[in-house]
Design an enzyme around this catalytic site. Structure first.
Site, PDB file in Angstrom:
ATOM      1  N   ASN A 112     -10.718  -3.013  -5.711  1.00  0.00           N
ATOM      2  CA  ASN A 112      -9.989  -2.004  -6.476  1.00  0.00           C
ATOM      3  C   ASN A 112     -10.661  -1.632  -7.795  1.00  0.00           C
ATOM      4  O   ASN A 112     -10.303  -0.624  -8.427  1.00  0.00           O
ATOM      5  CB  ASN A 112      -8.554  -2.465  -6.754  1.00  0.00           C
ATOM      6  CG  ASN A 112      -7.655  -2.403  -5.536  1.00  0.00           C
ATOM      7  OD1 ASN A 112      -6.657  -3.122  -5.454  1.00  0.00           O
ATOM      8  ND2 ASN A 112      -7.986  -1.545  -4.574  1.00  0.00           N
ATOM      9  N   ASP A 167       0.814  -1.209   0.000  1.00  0.00           N
ATOM     10  CA  ASP A 167       0.000   0.000   0.000  1.00  0.00           C
ATOM     11  C   ASP A 167       0.854   1.267   0.000  1.00  0.00           C
ATOM     12  O   ASP A 167       1.963   1.277   0.536  1.00  0.00           O
ATOM     13  CB  ASP A 167      -0.912  -0.005   1.235  1.00  0.00           C
ATOM     14  CG  ASP A 167      -2.086   0.940   1.076  1.00  0.00           C
ATOM     15  OD1 ASP A 167      -2.450   1.245  -0.076  1.00  0.00           O
ATOM     16  OD2 ASP A 167      -2.626   1.387   2.102  1.00  0.00           O
TER      17      ASP A 167
END
Length: 224
Positions: free
Chosen positions: A50, A2
């Site tokens: 996502n 991330d």
């Protein structure tokens, strides 16, 4: 992995610049695994959630995945890395699916590092797909419902041939697991670190592993 987008923003660059930098970081971390004693490495590249990102970013990521596989195939094979992909491939474009299949086939006999890449993966989605398959096999008489247990479910997951993770590392300062290996990580150790993924170096990886090696893991038992 991330923090790619935030890293790019800090550099005054578009988010995809950060994703490209993150992809380059993967090579360093994979290559460091043998020296650091890591046999199995799973990286979370794209989650089932996502798809909610902008169409431009999703398209850019899919292009990046295709480019990464094409560019890194020879190096991964030469480094004796076995590559597997987990996640629901149905929604991925056919070209990417083909590249994934070819890379898995090419590296299937490699033994140095087992690299698993999660694309269109979500822990809940994985369990739901496994339950559907179990239900189908029970219906078809291939499986006895009374005999279904934890081991049965594990054998239907995408990770059926992989060991459960010992350590889960979340970069970028976020302190949540974000639907990653929910079933498999029941007794994993967790590390939440502030470093953005493009800045996650071999040295930082080594430091995290050192902290992990100092932990007392009892798996629900009392230490004697």
């Amino acid at each position: 992995m991330d923090g790619n987008g935030r890293w790019a923003t800090q550099q005054g660059k578009p988010r995809l610049f950060g994703h490209r930098a993150g992809a380059k970081r993967v090579r360093e971390i994979v290559e460091s695994c043998p020296d650091l004693g890591v046999k199995y490495l799973t990286i979370f590249a794209f989650s089932t959630e996502n798809w909610k990102r902008t169409q431009a970013e999703v398209a850019g990521l899919m292009m990046l995945f295709r480019r990464y596989i094409t560019k890194e195939t020879q190096a991964l094979n030469e480094k004796n890395v076995r590559v597997r992909f987990i996640g629901d491939r149905v929604r991925l474009d056919k070209k990417l699916q083909t590249l994934m299949d070819e890379l898995e086939e090419l590296t299937k006999d490699n033994t140095s590092v087992n690299l698993t890449i999660a694309i269109n993966y979500g822990g809940r989605d994985e369990v739901a797909r496994a339950i559907k398959d179990i239900a189908r096999d029970v219906r078809d008489g291939k499986l006895d419902a009374e005999g279904v247990n934890e081991g049965t479910l594990s054998s239907y997951l995408d990770t059926m041939v992989l060991p459960d993770p010992d350590l889960v590392i979340r970069t970028s300062g976020e302190a949540r697991i974000s639907n990653f290996l929910l079933w498999q990580s029941a007794y994993a150790e967790y590390e939440f670190i502030d470093t953005l993924w493009p800045d996650f170096t071999r040295d930082i990886f080594s430091e995290v592993l050192d902290r992990f090696n100092g932990r007392d893991r009892r798996f629900g038992a009392v230490k004697k």
